[in-house]
Design an enzyme around this catalytic site. Structure first.
Site, short mmCIF file in Angstrom:
data_model
loop_
_atom_site.label_atom_id
_atom_site.label_comp_id
_atom_site.label_asym_id
_atom_site.label_seq_id
_atom_site.Cartn_x
_atom_site.Cartn_y
_atom_site.Cartn_z
N GLU A 136 45.26 37.53 0.76
CA GLU A 136 43.91 37.13 1.20
C GLU A 136 43.26 36.05 0.34
OE1 GLU A 136 41.79 40.84 1.50
OE2 GLU A 136 43.39 41.79 2.61
N GLU A 170 50.23 44.99 8.47
CA GLU A 170 49.23 46.07 8.33
C GLU A 170 48.62 46.44 9.69
OE1 GLU A 170 46.38 45.21 5.23
OE2 GLU A 170 47.87 44.29 3.93
O1 G3I Z 1 41.66 55.92 -6.84
C1 G3I Z 1 40.25 56.14 -6.68
C2 G3I Z 1 39.93 57.60 -7.04
O2 G3I Z 1 40.20 57.83 -8.41
C3 G3I Z 1 38.44 57.88 -6.72
O3 G3I Z 1 38.17 59.23 -6.97
C4 G3I Z 1 38.20 57.54 -5.24
C5 G3I Z 1 36.76 57.81 -4.83
O4 G3I Z 1 36.00 56.66 -4.98
O5 G3I Z 1 38.48 56.15 -5.02
C6 G3I Z 1 39.88 55.89 -5.24
O6 G3I Z 1 40.12 54.52 -4.99
C7 G3I Z 1 40.10 54.18 -3.60
C8 G3I Z 1 41.47 53.58 -3.26
O7 G3I Z 1 41.47 53.13 -1.88
C9 G3I Z 1 42.59 54.61 -3.44
O8 G3I Z 1 42.39 55.68 -2.58
C10 G3I Z 1 39.02 53.12 -3.40
O9 G3I Z 1 37.75 53.72 -3.59
C11 G3I Z 1 39.11 52.57 -1.97
O10 G3I Z 1 38.23 51.47 -1.82
C12 G3I Z 1 40.53 52.06 -1.72
O11 G3I Z 1 40.57 51.63 -0.36
C13 G3I Z 1 41.76 50.89 -0.05
C14 G3I Z 1 41.34 49.44 0.32
O12 G3I Z 1 42.52 48.70 0.64
C15 G3I Z 1 40.58 48.79 -0.77
O13 G3I Z 1 41.36 48.32 -1.70
C16 G3I Z 1 42.40 51.50 1.20
O14 G3I Z 1 42.89 52.81 0.90
C17 G3I Z 1 43.56 50.64 1.69
O15 G3I Z 1 44.03 51.09 2.97
C18 G3I Z 1 43.10 49.19 1.86
O16 G3I Z 1 44.20 48.41 2.19
C19 G3I Z 1 43.93 47.00 2.32
C20 G3I Z 1 45.18 46.26 1.87
O17 G3I Z 1 45.49 46.64 0.55
C21 G3I Z 1 44.98 44.76 1.99
N1 G3I Z 1 44.61 44.40 3.37
C22 G3I Z 1 43.43 45.11 3.87
C23 G3I Z 1 43.67 46.61 3.78
C24 G3I Z 1 42.49 47.35 4.36
O18 G3I Z 1 41.36 47.13 3.58
#
Ligand code: G3I
Length: 370
Positions: A155, A260
């Site tokens: 991205e 994805e």
């Molecule tokens: O690991 C922490 C945990 O310790 C904490 O307790 C919890 C509560 O806040 O958060 C956890 O982190 C979360 C992480 O996923 C792991 O579960 C983040 O808050 C959350 O924002 C994160 O979301 C991910 C998102 O990317 C943001 O990075 C989604 O699961 C994931 O499906 C999504 O995937 C992205 C691709 O990597 C790139 N393309 C877009 C796609 C969708 O956004």
């Protein structure tokens, strides 16, 4: 007698349809492309046995939803935690899957320290380049020969085709892209190295991305493919734009991956198209209409939407290395919490009970030549 044979042929055709519709996706698409999903920690550690079963039955490639992102691997400078990533890779090796690494360089889920100098001010070019190289060498080097393809940069472009002004870009300029690909290639020369982005179905973004990739190729950066995330909606993109995206990207002469795939079936709060994780809207009941159940007519509409998309993928399967769904069942999907938190979405082929939805059979039909 005639009645007997009519009943018999009905039973046989029902059996034939059922057996086609329950054939594992990896067998159905064997002649076309690899097919896979992004796994969460519960699946590759086996805690989610049902999800892991869907994966090992249907898929021959896997991606990590979160465990190989910078914040998960090197949350503090010099402190690496590969425990979860090792389990992910071990799962892929155990089941003889094509293992994907996601993602080395992104503006999201990258700790702030990466961009800060010892004085707390912005890191110098030299310092950030060193950190980039050290991280990539450590991570890609660890899985050398095990991870077959990396989303090296994720991205980097805006919807209008300009460069996203991330911390990477602000400090290193677009050179960070070429550096990332060179470091990844040095760390594991045979690995397929991808640029990965969403909304490449938007003509302007696709134009800018193709221009950027051509610049990388002119710089002799070892990019091997472009990943089109394909976070789609029921009404967007138009099927012809999905097809044009594939044929335009094909002009680069590189591999293409659908990286994805999911289809958001919920009302769109503001006609927002994309997958910018930072976007978020206020939850309102009218934005969450399928909390209790997903109506049959919406199931059929989703099945048709997936079928239309897969007809294009199968038609252009010579261009496509793999098609990866983003998550396994509806309950696993990031779309239950984005762009509105706390909704009940139905974007994938398996429902919350792990049962194949009508969309599963519709997808199978596209390759079974039906
Ligand atoms: O690991 C922490 C945990 O310790 C904490 O307790 C919890 C509560 O806040 O958060 C956890 O982190 C979360 C992480 O996923 C792991 O579960 C983040 O808050 C959350 O924002 C994160 O979301 C991910 C998102 O990317 C943001 O990075 C989604 O699961 C994931 O499906 C999504 O995937 C992205 C691709 O990597 C790139 N393309 C877009 C796609 C969708 O956004």
């Amino acid at each position: 007698m005639r009645k007997f044979f009519t009943t018999l042929s009905l039973i046989c055709s029902l059996f034939a349809i059922t057996s086609i519709c329950q054939r594992p996706l990896k067998n159905v698409f064997a002649g076309h492309f690899r097919i896979g999903a992004a796994l969460n920690e519960k699946q590759f550690t086996g805690r989610d046995k049902r999800g892991a079963g869907i994966v090992t039955t249907n898929f021959n490639t896997i991606s990590p939803e979160n465990v190989l992102k910078w914040e998960a691997i090197q949350p503090v400078e010099g402190k690496f935690d590969f425990s979860k990533a090792d389990e992910y890779v071990a799962f892929g090796e155990k089941h003889k899957m094509f293992i994907v690494g996601h993602t080395l360089v992104w503006h999201n889920q990258t700790p702030k320290w990466v961009f800060e100098g010892p004085d707390g001010k912005q890191a110098s070019k030299e310092l950030l380049t060193k950190r980039l190289r050290d991280h990539i060498f450590k991570v890609v080097g660890r899985y050398k020969g095990k991870i077959g393809a990396w989303d090296v940069v994720n991205e980097a472009m805006n919807d209008d085709g300009s460069y996203r002004e991330s911390e990477w870009f602000k400090i290193l300029g677009k050179e960070y892209l070429a550096l990332a690909f060179r470091f990844a290639h040095e760390a594991d020369p045979p690995a397929d190295l991808y640029y990965n982005d969403y909304s490449l179905e938007m003509a302007e973004k696709r134009r800018g991305t193709i221009e950027m990739v051509r610049w990388l190729l002119d710089q002799k950066a070892p990019i091997g493919g472009v990943g089109s995330q394909s976070h789609h909606r029921m009404e967007w993109p138009a099927i012809e734009d999905q097809e044009k995206t594939l044929t335009d990207l094909a002009t680069l002469g590189l591999k293409i991956a659908i990286t994805e795939l999911d289809i958001d079936v919920l009302p769109n709060p503001s006609d927002y198209r994309g997958a910018e994780v930072s976007v978020n809207f206020e939850r309102r009941p009218e934005l969450d209409p399928f909390k209790k159940s997903f109506p049959a007519e919406r199931q059929s509409a989703l099945a048709k939407r997936y079928q239309d998309l897969f007809r294009v993928f199968v038609k252009h399967s010579k261009l496509i290395d793999r098609v990866t769904f983003w998550c396994v069942t509806d309950g696993d999907s990031w779309l239950n919490g984005w762009p509105v938190r706390g909704r009940t979405n139905h974007p994938l082929l398996w429902d919350r009970a792990g049962k194949p939805k009508p969309a599963f059979g519709a997808v199978v039909e596209t390759a079974a030549g039906n």
